[in-house]
Design a protein around this motif. Structure first.
Motif, short mmCIF file in Angstrom:
data_model
loop_
_atom_site.label_atom_id
_atom_site.label_comp_id
_atom_site.label_asym_id
_atom_site.label_seq_id
_atom_site.Cartn_x
_atom_site.Cartn_y
_atom_site.Cartn_z
N ALA A 1 -36.59 81.21 24.09
CA ALA A 1 -35.33 81.75 24.60
C ALA A 1 -34.78 80.85 25.70
N VAL A 2 -33.50 80.61 25.66
CA VAL A 2 -32.83 79.75 26.64
C VAL A 2 -31.94 80.58 27.57
N SER A 3 -31.13 81.45 26.99
CA SER A 3 -30.18 82.20 27.80
C SER A 3 -29.71 83.42 27.03
N CYS A 4 -29.05 84.34 27.78
CA CYS A 4 -28.62 85.60 27.15
C CYS A 4 -27.52 86.25 27.98
N PHE A 5 -26.57 86.87 27.28
CA PHE A 5 -25.57 87.75 27.89
C PHE A 5 -25.91 89.17 27.47
N SER A 6 -26.04 90.09 28.39
CA SER A 6 -26.26 91.48 28.01
C SER A 6 -24.94 92.15 27.69
N SER A 7 -25.03 93.30 27.01
CA SER A 7 -23.83 94.11 26.75
C SER A 7 -23.98 95.47 27.42
N SER A 8 -24.84 95.53 28.43
CA SER A 8 -25.15 96.80 29.06
C SER A 8 -24.09 97.25 30.04
N GLY A 9 -23.06 96.43 30.23
CA GLY A 9 -21.97 96.81 31.11
C GLY A 9 -22.06 96.21 32.49
N ASP A 10 -23.24 95.72 32.89
CA ASP A 10 -23.36 95.13 34.21
C ASP A 10 -23.19 93.61 34.19
N GLY A 11 -22.93 93.08 33.00
CA GLY A 11 -22.68 91.64 32.90
C GLY A 11 -23.87 90.77 33.21
N SER A 12 -25.05 91.34 33.12
CA SER A 12 -26.23 90.55 33.50
C SER A 12 -26.51 89.45 32.50
N THR A 13 -27.10 88.38 32.99
CA THR A 13 -27.46 87.23 32.19
C THR A 13 -28.91 86.87 32.42
N TYR A 14 -29.42 86.07 31.51
CA TYR A 14 -30.78 85.56 31.63
C TYR A 14 -30.75 84.07 31.34
N TYR A 15 -31.50 83.31 32.12
CA TYR A 15 -31.69 81.89 31.86
C TYR A 15 -33.17 81.56 32.02
N ALA A 16 -33.69 80.78 31.09
CA ALA A 16 -35.05 80.29 31.25
C ALA A 16 -35.14 79.42 32.50
N ASP A 17 -36.29 79.43 33.13
CA ASP A 17 -36.48 78.65 34.36
C ASP A 17 -36.14 77.17 34.15
N SER A 18 -36.44 76.67 32.96
CA SER A 18 -36.24 75.25 32.68
C SER A 18 -34.78 74.83 32.64
N VAL A 19 -33.86 75.82 32.53
CA VAL A 19 -32.43 75.48 32.41
C VAL A 19 -31.59 76.07 33.53
N LYS A 20 -32.19 76.89 34.37
CA LYS A 20 -31.42 77.50 35.48
C LYS A 20 -30.75 76.42 36.31
N SER A 21 -29.56 76.70 36.71
CA SER A 21 -28.69 75.84 37.52
C SER A 21 -28.11 74.67 36.73
N ARG A 22 -28.54 74.48 35.48
CA ARG A 22 -27.97 73.41 34.64
C ARG A 22 -27.17 73.95 33.48
N PHE A 23 -27.57 75.09 32.94
CA PHE A 23 -26.90 75.69 31.79
C PHE A 23 -26.15 76.94 32.23
N THR A 24 -24.99 77.16 31.63
CA THR A 24 -24.20 78.35 31.94
C THR A 24 -23.60 78.92 30.66
N MET A 25 -23.79 80.23 30.47
CA MET A 25 -23.15 80.90 29.35
C MET A 25 -21.82 81.47 29.78
N SER A 26 -20.87 81.48 28.86
CA SER A 26 -19.59 82.14 29.09
C SER A 26 -19.12 82.70 27.75
N LYS A 27 -18.08 83.51 27.78
CA LYS A 27 -17.56 84.04 26.54
C LYS A 27 -16.06 84.19 26.60
N ASP A 28 -15.46 84.11 25.42
CA ASP A 28 -14.04 84.30 25.24
C ASP A 28 -13.88 85.48 24.29
N ASN A 29 -13.57 86.64 24.84
CA ASN A 29 -13.48 87.84 24.00
C ASN A 29 -12.37 87.74 22.97
#
Length: 124
Positions: free
Chosen positions: A46-74
């Motif tokens: 796993a590299v990264s994740c966007f939740s749909s729980s309403g709080d907008g939480s995200t997850y990033y693997a330690d190896s990619v934190k601060s380098r990778f960013t997820m975003s979305k265009d609804n």
């Protein structure tokens, strides 16, 4: 549910790439969605994740934190993975995926839908 990944390629160390994952059959607000990668000879991780729980939480693997960013265009029902400061160890096939749940991080054993992979190669 269909996921269409794109955007991979060859980039030099320190460079950037942006991956896209277009979703169809569901809207991004319904399910958590994320990225996995698999390097040659290694397990898919796993590299990264966007939740749909309403709080907008995200997850990033330690190896990619601060380098990778997820975003979305609804409007386009598409998620993106912006990858900066790429390293040779980021070389892998990248997959977008969803378990049709709501929370991050995604457990690979629960994934129900995979996009086709897109190759990312970081090399000089």
């Amino acid at each position: 549910v269909q996921l269409q990944a794109s955007g991979g390629g060859l980039v030099q160390p320190g460079g950037s790439l942006r991956l896209s994952c277009a979703a169809s059959g569901f809207t991004l607000d319904y399910y958590a969605i994320g990225w996995f990668r698999q390097a040659p000879g290694k397990e898919r991780e796993a590299v990264s994740c966007f939740s749909s729980s309403g709080d907008g939480s995200t997850y990033y693997a330690d190896s990619v934190k601060s380098r990778f960013t997820m975003s979305k265009d609804n409007a386009k029902n598409t998620v993106y993975l912006q990858m900066n400061s790429l390293k040779p160890e980021d070389t892998a096939i990248y997959y977008c995926a969803t378990d049709r749940g709501w929370y991050c991080p995604l457990d690979i054993r629960g994934i129900r839908d995979w996009g086709q992979g897109t190759q990312v190669t970081v090399s000089s």
